[in-house]
Design a protein around this motif. Structure first.
Motif, PDB file in Angstrom:
ATOM      1  N   ARG A 135       0.835  -1.205   0.000  1.00  0.00           N
ATOM      2  CA  ARG A 135       0.000   0.000   0.000  1.00  0.00           C
ATOM      3  C   ARG A 135       0.866   1.250   0.000  1.00  0.00           C
ATOM      4  O   ARG A 135       1.842   1.354   0.715  1.00  0.00           O
ATOM      5  N   ARG A 136       0.452   2.241  -0.825  1.00  0.00           N
ATOM      6  CA  ARG A 136       1.195   3.490  -0.944  1.00  0.00           C
ATOM      7  C   ARG A 136       0.371   4.705  -0.577  1.00  0.00           C
ATOM      8  O   ARG A 136       0.867   5.832  -0.609  1.00  0.00           O
ATOM      9  N   SER A 137      -0.896   4.509  -0.244  1.00  0.00           N
ATOM     10  CA  SER A 137      -1.761   5.641   0.072  1.00  0.00           C
ATOM     11  C   SER A 137      -2.894   5.175   0.972  1.00  0.00           C
ATOM     12  O   SER A 137      -3.086   3.975   1.200  1.00  0.00           O
ATOM     13  N   ALA A 138      -3.666   6.147   1.466  1.00  0.00           N
ATOM     14  CA  ALA A 138      -4.774   5.817   2.368  1.00  0.00           C
ATOM     15  C   ALA A 138      -5.889   5.061   1.648  1.00  0.00           C
ATOM     16  O   ALA A 138      -6.584   4.244   2.252  1.00  0.00           O
ATOM     17  N   THR A 139      -6.068   5.329   0.346  1.00  0.00           N
ATOM     18  CA  THR A 139      -7.110   4.658  -0.434  1.00  0.00           C
ATOM     19  C   THR A 139      -6.484   4.030  -1.673  1.00  0.00           C
ATOM     20  O   THR A 139      -5.866   4.724  -2.480  1.00  0.00           O
ATOM     21  N   THR A 140      -6.653   2.720  -1.802  1.00  0.00           N
ATOM     22  CA  THR A 140      -6.139   1.989  -2.961  1.00  0.00           C
ATOM     23  C   THR A 140      -7.262   1.153  -3.560  1.00  0.00           C
ATOM     24  O   THR A 140      -7.964   0.437  -2.838  1.00  0.00           O
ATOM     25  N   ILE A 141      -7.423   1.261  -4.883  1.00  0.00           N
ATOM     26  CA  ILE A 141      -8.448   0.505  -5.607  1.00  0.00           C
ATOM     27  C   ILE A 141      -7.749  -0.380  -6.628  1.00  0.00           C
ATOM     28  O   ILE A 141      -6.845   0.075  -7.347  1.00  0.00           O
ATOM     29  N   VAL A 142      -8.156  -1.644  -6.693  1.00  0.00           N
ATOM     30  CA  VAL A 142      -7.618  -2.584  -7.676  1.00  0.00           C
ATOM     31  C   VAL A 142      -8.750  -2.970  -8.624  1.00  0.00           C
ATOM     32  O   VAL A 142      -9.839  -3.353  -8.186  1.00  0.00           O
ATOM     33  N   PHE A 143      -8.493  -2.855  -9.932  1.00  0.00           N
ATOM     34  CA  PHE A 143      -9.483  -3.147 -10.965  1.00  0.00           C
ATOM     35  C   PHE A 143      -8.933  -4.239 -11.872  1.00  0.00           C
ATOM     36  O   PHE A 143      -7.794  -4.140 -12.344  1.00  0.00           O
ATOM     37  N   LEU A 144      -9.723  -5.279 -12.125  1.00  0.00           N
ATOM     38  CA  LEU A 144      -9.299  -6.367 -13.003  1.00  0.00           C
ATOM     39  C   LEU A 144      -9.699  -6.029 -14.433  1.00  0.00           C
ATOM     40  O   LEU A 144     -10.861  -6.171 -14.825  1.00  0.00           O
ATOM     41  N   ALA A 145      -8.730  -5.558 -15.213  1.00  0.00           N
ATOM     42  CA  ALA A 145      -9.009  -5.096 -16.568  1.00  0.00           C
ATOM     43  C   ALA A 145      -9.037  -6.234 -17.581  1.00  0.00           C
ATOM     44  O   ALA A 145      -9.790  -6.199 -18.553  1.00  0.00           O
ATOM     45  N   GLU A 146      -8.211  -7.235 -17.368  1.00  0.00           N
ATOM     46  CA  GLU A 146      -8.130  -8.348 -18.322  1.00  0.00           C
ATOM     47  C   GLU A 146      -7.767  -9.613 -17.565  1.00  0.00           C
ATOM     48  O   GLU A 146      -6.918  -9.592 -16.668  1.00  0.00           O
ATOM     49  N   GLY A 147      -8.413 -10.715 -17.927  1.00  0.00           N
ATOM     50  CA  GLY A 147      -8.194 -11.986 -17.256  1.00  0.00           C
ATOM     51  C   GLY A 147      -9.507 -12.487 -16.668  1.00  0.00           C
ATOM     52  O   GLY A 147     -10.404 -11.705 -16.341  1.00  0.00           O
ATOM     53  N   GLU A 148      -9.614 -13.802 -16.538  1.00  0.00           N
ATOM     54  CA  GLU A 148     -10.866 -14.384 -16.065  1.00  0.00           C
ATOM     55  C   GLU A 148     -11.082 -14.163 -14.584  1.00  0.00           C
ATOM     56  O   GLU A 148     -12.214 -13.960 -14.128  1.00  0.00           O
ATOM     57  N   SER A 149     -10.000 -14.204 -13.792  1.00  0.00           N
ATOM     58  CA  SER A 149     -10.164 -14.095 -12.344  1.00  0.00           C
ATOM     59  C   SER A 149      -8.875 -13.618 -11.701  1.00  0.00           C
ATOM     60  O   SER A 149      -7.787 -13.716 -12.276  1.00  0.00           O
ATOM     61  N   LEU A 150      -9.031 -13.102 -10.477  1.00  0.00           N
ATOM     62  CA  LEU A 150      -7.905 -12.625  -9.683  1.00  0.00           C
ATOM     63  C   LEU A 150      -8.273 -12.792  -8.221  1.00  0.00           C
ATOM     64  O   LEU A 150      -9.414 -12.533  -7.830  1.00  0.00           O
ATOM     65  N   ALA A 151      -7.318 -13.235  -7.422  1.00  0.00           N
ATOM     66  CA  ALA A 151      -7.500 -13.287  -5.976  1.00  0.00           C
ATOM     67  C   ALA A 151      -6.570 -12.267  -5.341  1.00  0.00           C
ATOM     68  O   ALA A 151      -5.411 -12.128  -5.734  1.00  0.00           O
ATOM     69  N   ILE A 152      -7.105 -11.511  -4.373  1.00  0.00           N
ATOM     70  CA  ILE A 152      -6.326 -10.537  -3.619  1.00  0.00           C
ATOM     71  C   ILE A 152      -6.287 -11.024  -2.172  1.00  0.00           C
ATOM     72  O   ILE A 152      -7.336 -11.205  -1.550  1.00  0.00           O
ATOM     73  N   ILE A 153      -5.078 -11.205  -1.661  1.00  0.00           N
ATOM     74  CA  ILE A 153      -4.923 -11.907  -0.392  1.00  0.00           C
ATOM     75  C   ILE A 153      -4.088 -11.068   0.571  1.00  0.00           C
ATOM     76  O   ILE A 153      -3.035 -10.530   0.192  1.00  0.00           O
ATOM     77  N   SER A 154      -4.561 -10.948   1.808  1.00  0.00           N
ATOM     78  CA  SER A 154      -3.766 -10.352   2.882  1.00  0.00           C
ATOM     79  C   SER A 154      -3.698 -11.361   4.021  1.00  0.00           C
ATOM     80  O   SER A 154      -4.164 -12.500   3.893  1.00  0.00           O
ATOM     81  N   ALA A 155      -3.141 -10.951   5.142  1.00  0.00           N
ATOM     82  CA  ALA A 155      -3.063 -11.847   6.294  1.00  0.00           C
ATOM     83  C   ALA A 155      -4.449 -12.210   6.813  1.00  0.00           C
ATOM     84  O   ALA A 155      -4.646 -13.274   7.405  1.00  0.00           O
ATOM     85  N   ASP A 156      -5.448 -11.320   6.573  1.00  0.00           N
ATOM     86  CA  ASP A 156      -6.780 -11.523   7.142  1.00  0.00           C
ATOM     87  C   ASP A 156      -7.884 -11.725   6.116  1.00  0.00           C
ATOM     88  O   ASP A 156      -9.008 -12.076   6.482  1.00  0.00           O
ATOM     89  N   GLU A 157      -7.606 -11.479   4.845  1.00  0.00           N
ATOM     90  CA  GLU A 157      -8.670 -11.520   3.847  1.00  0.00           C
ATOM     91  C   GLU A 157      -8.231 -12.240   2.583  1.00  0.00           C
ATOM     92  O   GLU A 157      -7.049 -12.277   2.251  1.00  0.00           O
ATOM     93  N   ARG A 158      -9.231 -12.763   1.875  1.00  0.00           N
ATOM     94  CA  ARG A 158      -9.034 -13.272   0.512  1.00  0.00           C
ATOM     95  C   ARG A 158     -10.258 -12.854  -0.288  1.00  0.00           C
ATOM     96  O   ARG A 158     -11.380 -13.235   0.049  1.00  0.00           O
ATOM     97  N   VAL A 159     -10.042 -12.043  -1.320  1.00  0.00           N
ATOM     98  CA  VAL A 159     -11.139 -11.513  -2.133  1.00  0.00           C
ATOM     99  C   VAL A 159     -10.996 -12.069  -3.541  1.00  0.00           C
ATOM    100  O   VAL A 159      -9.930 -11.949  -4.160  1.00  0.00           O
ATOM    101  N   ALA A 160     -12.069 -12.668  -4.066  1.00  0.00           N
ATOM    102  CA  ALA A 160     -12.056 -13.242  -5.416  1.00  0.00           C
ATOM    103  C   ALA A 160     -12.762 -12.286  -6.368  1.00  0.00           C
ATOM    104  O   ALA A 160     -13.855 -11.787  -6.077  1.00  0.00           O
ATOM    105  N   MET A 161     -12.118 -12.033  -7.525  1.00  0.00           N
ATOM    106  CA  MET A 161     -12.651 -11.105  -8.510  1.00  0.00           C
ATOM    107  C   MET A 161     -12.773 -11.785  -9.864  1.00  0.00           C
ATOM    108  O   MET A 161     -12.015 -12.709 -10.179  1.00  0.00           O
ATOM    109  N   VAL A 162     -13.721 -11.290 -10.678  1.00  0.00           N
ATOM    110  CA  VAL A 162     -13.787 -11.650 -12.088  1.00  0.00           C
ATOM    111  C   VAL A 162     -13.620 -10.362 -12.889  1.00  0.00           C
ATOM    112  O   VAL A 162     -13.578  -9.263 -12.331  1.00  0.00           O
ATOM    113  N   ARG A 163     -13.506 -10.494 -14.210  1.00  0.00           N
ATOM    114  CA  ARG A 163     -13.166  -9.338 -15.038  1.00  0.00           C
ATOM    115  C   ARG A 163     -14.114  -8.160 -14.820  1.00  0.00           C
ATOM    116  O   ARG A 163     -15.329  -8.325 -14.736  1.00  0.00           O
ATOM    117  N   TYR A 164     -13.537  -6.976 -14.717  1.00  0.00           N
ATOM    118  CA  TYR A 164     -14.186  -5.684 -14.509  1.00  0.00           C
ATOM    119  C   TYR A 164     -14.664  -5.469 -13.069  1.00  0.00           C
ATOM    120  O   TYR A 164     -15.248  -4.432 -12.773  1.00  0.00           O
TER     121      TYR A 164
END
Length: 197
Positions: A135-164
């Motif tokens: 993290r580089r700022s107080a608010t960070t947004i991640v957008f999946l522009a291309e690809g079928e899926s993406l997982a975002i993982i921290s020590a406490d969370e796992r978030v599953a995303m699909v395109r857009y």
């Protein structure tokens, strides 16, 4: 907790000039309008050539998501062919900008910040396997522009995303991005008082 914004739950709004449509992804503060937002992120589909709306006091970044090419005439000062070769353009919202599209529409990722309150940085990143996001700022947004899926993982969370889909990250400092192959846009919103520190 992080906030997952599912693209399937969003709705497109046609432009008044009929040249395209915009799907708002996130805006702050909640319930803000074009007149009083601090920052706004959206997807815009440009289907026909024509002028952009003016947004005095707003800094904008456009990034190509899909489609062949759109040529932007920015303030009668420069022309930018937004394409896979040059996928990002930034400009002040008070400049007169017109778009020229070819036979096929384009879809573009749009970041807007009110200059008096905050600024933004946008990073395009290709993920194959794993990638670390600090993290580089107080608010960070991640957008999946291309690809079928993406997982975002921290020590406490796992978030599953699909395109857009997009995620507004919680305050965890270090995240892991996991995908077979994906292109993500990482947007940092930086308040002006944070810049002065």
């Amino acid at each position: 907790m992080s906030k997952l914004i599912q693209y399937a739950s969003l709705h497109a709004t046609p432009w008044k000039n009929g040249g395209g449509s915009t799907t708002e992804i996130a805006i702050a503060p909640n319930g803000a309008t074009f007149d009083n937002f601090d920052w706004r992120i959206s997807l815009a589909t440009i289907a026909h050539s024509g002028p952009f709306s003016l947004f005095p006091g707003i800094d904008r970044t456009l990034t190509l998501v899909s489609g062949p090419c759109v040529v932007l005439d920015v303030g009668n000062e420069r022309k930018v062919a937004l394409s896979e070769r040059e996928p990002v353009v930034a400009f002040p919202g008070e400049l007169a900008v017109s778009a020229t599209v070819g036979d096929a529409p384009t879809t573009d990722f749009n970041v807007m910040t009110r200059r008096a309150r905050c600024s933004h940085q946008l990073e395009r990143r290709v993920v194959r396997g794993f990638s670390t996001l600090e993290r580089r700022s107080a608010t960070t947004i991640v957008f999946l522009a291309e690809g079928e899926s993406l997982a975002i993982i921290s020590a406490d969370e796992r978030v599953a995303m699909v395109r857009y889909d997009a995620v507004v990250l919680s305050t965890e400092d270090v995240w892991t991005l996991e995908a077979a192959s994906a292109t993500v846009f990482i947007v940092d919103i930086i308040p002006n008082d944070e810049e002065d520190e």
